[in-house]
Enzyme design. Structure first.
Site, PDB file in Angstrom:
ATOM      1  N   ASP A  85       0.848  -1.196   0.000  1.00 18.93           N
ATOM      2  CA  ASP A  85       0.000   0.000   0.000  1.00 18.93           C
ATOM      3  C   ASP A  85       0.886   1.250   0.000  1.00 18.93           C
ATOM      4  OD1 ASP A  85      -2.406   1.437   0.202  1.00 18.93           O
ATOM      5  OD2 ASP A  85      -2.339   1.432   2.391  1.00 18.93           O
ATOM      6  N   GLU A 136      -1.002   5.848  -8.696  1.00 18.15           N
ATOM      7  CA  GLU A 136      -1.815   6.926  -8.094  1.00 18.15           C
ATOM      8  C   GLU A 136      -1.593   8.259  -8.780  1.00 18.15           C
ATOM      9  OE1 GLU A 136      -2.143   7.203  -3.787  1.00 18.15           O
ATOM     10  OE2 GLU A 136      -2.276   9.385  -3.925  1.00 18.15           O
TER      11      GLU A 136
HETATM   12  P1  13P Z   1      -8.484   4.666   5.915  1.00 11.87           P
HETATM   13  O1  13P Z   1      -7.453   4.457   6.971  1.00 11.87           O
HETATM   14  O2  13P Z   1      -9.040   6.041   5.931  1.00 11.87           O
HETATM   15  O3  13P Z   1      -9.536   3.622   5.936  1.00 11.87           O
HETATM   16  O4  13P Z   1      -7.715   4.552   4.511  1.00 11.87           O
HETATM   17  C1  13P Z   1      -7.100   3.364   4.148  1.00 11.87           C
HETATM   18  C2  13P Z   1      -6.326   3.499   2.899  1.00 11.87           C
HETATM   19  O5  13P Z   1      -6.703   4.212   1.982  1.00 11.87           O
HETATM   20  C3  13P Z   1      -5.098   2.717   2.765  1.00 11.87           C
HETATM   21  O6  13P Z   1      -4.424   3.010   1.592  1.00 11.87           O
END
Ligand code: 13P
Length: 288
Positions: A85, A136
């Site tokens: 991520d 992104e």
């Molecule tokens: P939140 O923590 O707001 O749920 O976002 C998660 C996210 O977008 C991880 O990339």
């Protein structure tokens, strides 16, 4: 079933007008709760790992070992992708090497030319290895050192340029924010999302900052092409509240209530309930 990349599950989601949840993991309890819920609901799932969480869990190889072990020992048969991520360029390379099945390269803070150049290189690497890649465009807001940044809306033309590189999925800022939404949040920009979807066609779009977005906005975003929704903070809040309740009720002081298998159980159950609620809202139940 071994890890899969996220391409097939997201192509199906886009075509079927639902979204696959990405739930970020922090430790063993998180991972186990998310996997068991996905299996119970017969839903595909994406396990998200931020660079910080990867470091916390002793590095990407440890994460890969833990997840692969659980897939086998818990007899998980639904499709599961293990996804970096908001990866840096270096982080992406490390996760590819460690055995992740999916990568996000977040080059949104670079000038668009540099974002494109680096994304393009990673598209080639991921294609060669059969991994999916998320790119992104447009910054996603959130709290940093106490300052809450509003989400910046992506330029649909830049989204098209990045989608055309052959990425698997595209995260585009549409006013979404990581963490809790501030009281003065203006909501998602559906005009921006609509314009992005018009230009990017079949590309599965990713909605970050899934925590706290009202259900009607989630549904509208899915109807406009969002096929992956990221949730992190909401599981953390649910875990913390359930753990607090257990301790405040003095349960840790009763018998062997201090045993971590007992102490962490309410939090783990709370994560399961949150994941279930989201999978039902996103429409991924019985889509494995
Ligand atoms: P939140 O923590 O707001 O749920 O976002 C998660 C996210 O977008 C991880 O990339």
């Amino acid at each position: 079933m071994p890890l899969v990349n996220a391409k097939e599950m997201l192509t199906k989601a886009k075509a079927g007008h639902y979204a696959v949840g990405q739930f970020n993991i922090n430790n063993l309890e998180w991972t186990k709760s998310i996997l068991l819920t996905a299996q119970e609901l017969n839903s595909p799932v994406i396990l998200g790992v931020s660079e910080g969480a990867g470091k916390y869990m002793c590095g990407y190889k440890t994460v890969v070992g833990m997840v692969n072990g659980m897939l086998e020992e818990l007899n998980i048969t639904v499709p599961v992708a293990l996804h970096l991520d908001h990866g840096s360029y270096e982080g992406a390379k490390k996760c590819i090497e460690a055995g992740f099945s999916s990568i996000m390269f977040d080059g949104s803070h670079y000038p668009i030319e540099e974002n494109i150049e680096k994304t393009k290189e990673l598209v080639a690497t991921c294609n060669k290895l059969g991994l999916s890649l998320e790119a992104e465009v447009g910054a996603i807001g959130g709290e940093e050192d106490g300052v809450i940044g509003m989400g910046e809306c992506a330029d649909p033309k830049e989204c098209k340029m990045v989608a055309d590189l052959g990425v698997t999925m595209l995260a585009a800022g549409i006013g979404n924010i990581h963490g809790k939404y501030p009281a003065n949040w203006k909501g998602l920009s559906f005009e921006t999302l609509d314009a992005i979807q018009q230009l990017t066609g079949e590309m599965p779009l990713v909605l970050h900052g899934g925590t706290g977005i009202p259900a009607d906005m989630i549904k509208k975003a899915i109807s406009l092409g969002v096929s992956k929704i990221n949730v992190n903070t909401e599981c953390q809040l649910a875990f913390a509240a359930a753990t607090r309740k257990y301790i405040e009720e003095g349960k840790d002081l009763e018998g062997k209530g201090f045993d971590p298998r007992k102490l962490l159980a309410p939090g783990a159950e709370a994560i399961k309930a949150t994941v279930k609620e989201k999978m039902e809202l996103f429409g991924s139940v019985n889509k494995a």
